[in-house]
Scaffold this motif. Structure first.
Motif, short mmCIF file in Angstrom:
data_model
loop_
_atom_site.label_atom_id
_atom_site.label_comp_id
_atom_site.label_asym_id
_atom_site.label_seq_id
_atom_site.Cartn_x
_atom_site.Cartn_y
_atom_site.Cartn_z
N TYR A 228 0.94 -1.24 0.04
CA TYR A 228 0.01 -0.03 -0.23
C TYR A 228 0.81 1.30 -0.02
CZ TYR A 228 1.08 0.05 5.09
OH TYR A 228 1.77 0.08 6.34
N GLN A 229 2.15 1.16 0.35
CA GLN A 229 2.95 2.40 0.37
C GLN A 229 3.52 2.58 -0.87
OE1 GLN A 229 5.64 2.81 3.66
NE2 GLN A 229 4.80 0.97 4.68
N PRO A 230 3.93 3.77 -1.47
CA PRO A 230 4.62 4.07 -2.70
C PRO A 230 5.88 3.68 -2.63
CG PRO A 230 4.29 6.13 -1.22
CD PRO A 230 3.67 5.16 -0.44
N LEU A 231 6.15 2.34 -2.67
CA LEU A 231 7.73 2.04 -2.40
C LEU A 231 8.50 2.39 -3.61
CD1 LEU A 231 6.95 -1.70 -1.10
CD2 LEU A 231 7.43 0.46 0.04
N THR A 232 9.66 2.52 -3.54
CA THR A 232 10.70 3.12 -4.50
C THR A 232 11.71 1.95 -4.72
OG1 THR A 232 12.05 4.58 -3.07
CG2 THR A 232 10.17 5.33 -4.48
N VAL A 233 12.85 2.23 -5.70
CA VAL A 233 14.01 1.35 -5.57
C VAL A 233 14.77 1.48 -4.32
CG1 VAL A 233 16.16 0.55 -6.72
CG2 VAL A 233 13.85 0.85 -8.12
N ASP A 234 15.20 2.90 -4.06
CA ASP A 234 15.84 3.26 -3.17
C ASP A 234 15.57 2.89 -1.53
OD1 ASP A 234 17.67 4.62 -4.72
OD2 ASP A 234 16.56 6.49 -4.73
N GLN A 235 14.02 2.76 -1.28
CA GLN A 235 13.57 2.34 -0.36
C GLN A 235 13.93 0.80 -0.15
OE1 GLN A 235 9.61 4.03 -1.06
NE2 GLN A 235 9.45 4.67 1.09
N LEU A 236 13.55 0.01 -1.19
CA LEU A 236 14.01 -1.23 -1.21
C LEU A 236 15.47 -1.58 -0.78
CD1 LEU A 236 11.98 -2.38 -4.23
CD2 LEU A 236 11.15 -2.83 -1.82
N ALA A 237 16.30 -0.75 -1.45
CA ALA A 237 17.79 -1.04 -1.19
C ALA A 237 18.06 -0.81 0.52
CB ALA A 237 18.49 -0.29 -2.15
N GLN A 238 17.37 0.28 0.70
CA GLN A 238 17.66 0.51 2.28
C GLN A 238 17.01 -0.35 3.16
OE1 GLN A 238 15.68 4.37 3.41
NE2 GLN A 238 16.69 4.37 5.59
N GLN A 239 16.13 -1.01 2.69
CA GLN A 239 15.40 -1.94 3.47
C GLN A 239 16.31 -3.14 3.61
OE1 GLN A 239 12.87 -1.96 5.64
NE2 GLN A 239 12.87 -4.13 6.10
N ALA A 240 16.75 -3.75 2.57
CA ALA A 240 17.59 -4.92 2.47
C ALA A 240 19.14 -4.33 2.69
CB ALA A 240 17.83 -5.07 0.77
N GLY A 241 19.45 -3.24 2.88
CA GLY A 241 20.59 -2.84 3.59
C GLY A 241 22.03 -2.93 2.46
N THR A 242 21.56 -2.65 1.43
CA THR A 242 22.42 -2.82 0.03
C THR A 242 22.34 -1.56 -0.58
OG1 THR A 242 23.14 -4.09 -1.53
CG2 THR A 242 20.82 -3.96 -1.33
N SER A 243 23.15 -1.24 -1.76
CA SER A 243 23.04 -0.29 -2.57
C SER A 243 22.08 -0.48 -3.64
CB SER A 243 24.42 -0.04 -3.15
OG SER A 243 24.82 -1.03 -4.38
N ARG A 244 21.52 0.62 -4.40
CA ARG A 244 20.65 0.61 -5.56
C ARG A 244 21.18 -0.42 -6.48
NH1 ARG A 244 16.66 4.17 -7.65
NH2 ARG A 244 16.56 3.72 -9.95
N ARG A 245 22.34 -0.35 -6.92
CA ARG A 245 22.93 -0.86 -7.98
C ARG A 245 22.84 -2.42 -7.56
NH1 ARG A 245 28.46 0.68 -10.77
NH2 ARG A 245 27.09 2.64 -11.31
N THR A 246 23.51 -2.66 -6.28
CA THR A 246 23.58 -4.27 -5.85
C THR A 246 22.13 -4.75 -5.83
OG1 THR A 246 25.76 -3.76 -4.80
CG2 THR A 246 24.33 -5.68 -4.15
N LEU A 247 21.22 -3.96 -5.12
CA LEU A 247 19.84 -4.45 -5.27
C LEU A 247 19.12 -4.88 -6.67
CD1 LEU A 247 17.43 -4.81 -3.56
CD2 LEU A 247 16.50 -2.85 -4.33
#
Length: 331
Positions: A228-247
């Motif tokens: 339900y949240q407006p998720l972004t790639v950056d948010q997913l990367a932050q949640q996974a504890g990794t960089s955007r490129r690595t994610l």
């Protein structure tokens, strides 16, 4: 009409190969063979006359061999339990010869693999059961596989998606041969819709969690709880504890797609669940799935699933379906 002699019944020949799927075989027999005083004449043939194993039913006794194809106006190849089982050279040659002399060729479900093996789908659009679509495209790269449609009409060669879509294609043949009225009358006798809305996409399962995870499983679970949240790639990367490129790299490795495409499929899958199991309004479903406004949701759903949310709910919502059956019976 292909190959039909004026005044003669259109000869439909169904090719029953070993381990033919029971319903795939039964559909053309019921549509064309049980039509009393109808415009079609139906024959079943096999590679060798005798008992043919049927997957999902008892063996069927077939009287005629492949030489029957020489008089066929339309040849129908039902699916087999194992589409990877290559047809013999005799079957391939007989099908190719029928097509070469002008017979119309058709497959139901995984029967497309047999037509492809005979070289009849090269350079053509075709479909098969969505579960096997990727295999068909991989095994026969010259075939333009369309996994989201119920059937494909390429004129001289026609293919249908899984199982019940064979019924859609048979009715389409009647419509093409003898017009809408004849197809509608036949559909009434078969107690089925003369034409189904949408394509195969509405029946395709959307797997969200990869079978083998390289460590992103907690992220998948978190994202599915927060659609339900407006998720972004950056948010997913932050949640996974990794960089955007690595994610992005890991997402592609595990799911075969970038994060936002996976996320869209997850949202649509959740929307399908809600439409099937709840009476939530379209606006509420869109909001819970993070798909924006109801207008945006309708557009995305129709684009990717093939039908509007209202049609999907009408098809798959149990309560609505039972109400519909009651009203039809009373009428």
């Amino acid at each position: 009409m292909p190959g039909r002699t004026s005044g003669a019944a259109h000869h439909v020949v169904v090719v029953a190969l070993a381990n033919v799927l029971a319903l795939d075989l039964g559909i053309p027999l019921q549509v064309f063979g049980s039509w009393r005083d109808g415009p079609y004449r139906l024959t079943v043939c096999a590679e060798r006359p005798g008992l043919v194993p049927v997957h999902g039913g008892p063996a069927v006794s077939v009287e005629y061999g492949l030489d029957t194809l020489a008089s066929a106006d339309t040849v129908i190849v039902p699916g087999q339990a194992d589409p990877r089982a290559a047809p013999s050279a005799a079957v391939r040659d007989a099908l190719a010869a029928s097509a070469a002399r002008g017979a119309r060729m058709m497959s139901i479900c995984t029967g497309a693999f047999v037509l492809a093996a005979a070289g009849l789908l090269d350079g053509r659009r075709a479909t098969t059961h969505w579960w096997h679509a990727a295999s068909l495209a991989s095994q026969y790269p010259q075939v333009k596989v369309e996994p989201k449609v119920l059937y494909v009409d390429e004129g001289a060669v026609l293919t249908s998606a899984g199982v019940a879509a064979g019924l859609d294609l048979c009715l389409h043949l009647i419509r093409r041969d003898f017009g809408t009225r004849a197809a509608n009358q036949r559909a009434r006798m078969l107690v089925t819709a003369p034409h189904r809305t949408g394509g195969q996409a509405q029946y395709i399962d959307l797997p969200l969690r990869p079978e083998r995870s390289g460590g992103l499983t907690p992220l998948y679970e978190w994202a599915l709880l927060n659609l339900y949240q407006p998720l972004t790639v950056d948010q997913l990367a932050q949640q996974a504890g990794t960089s955007r490129r690595t994610l992005i790299r890991r997402f592609n490795a595990e799911t075969g797609q970038p994060p936002m495409r996976w996320l869209l499929k997850a949202r649509l899958s959740h929307a399908r669940e809600l439409l099937e199991s709840t009476d939530l309004t379209v606006e509420s479903v869109a909001r819970r799935c993070g798909l924006g406004t109801s207008a945006n949701f309708r557009t995305l759903f129709k684009e990717h699933i093939g039908v509007p949310p209202s049609v999907y709910r009408h098809t798959f919502h149990p309560a609505r379906g039972s109400r519909n059956r009651t009203s039809t019976a009373e009428w």
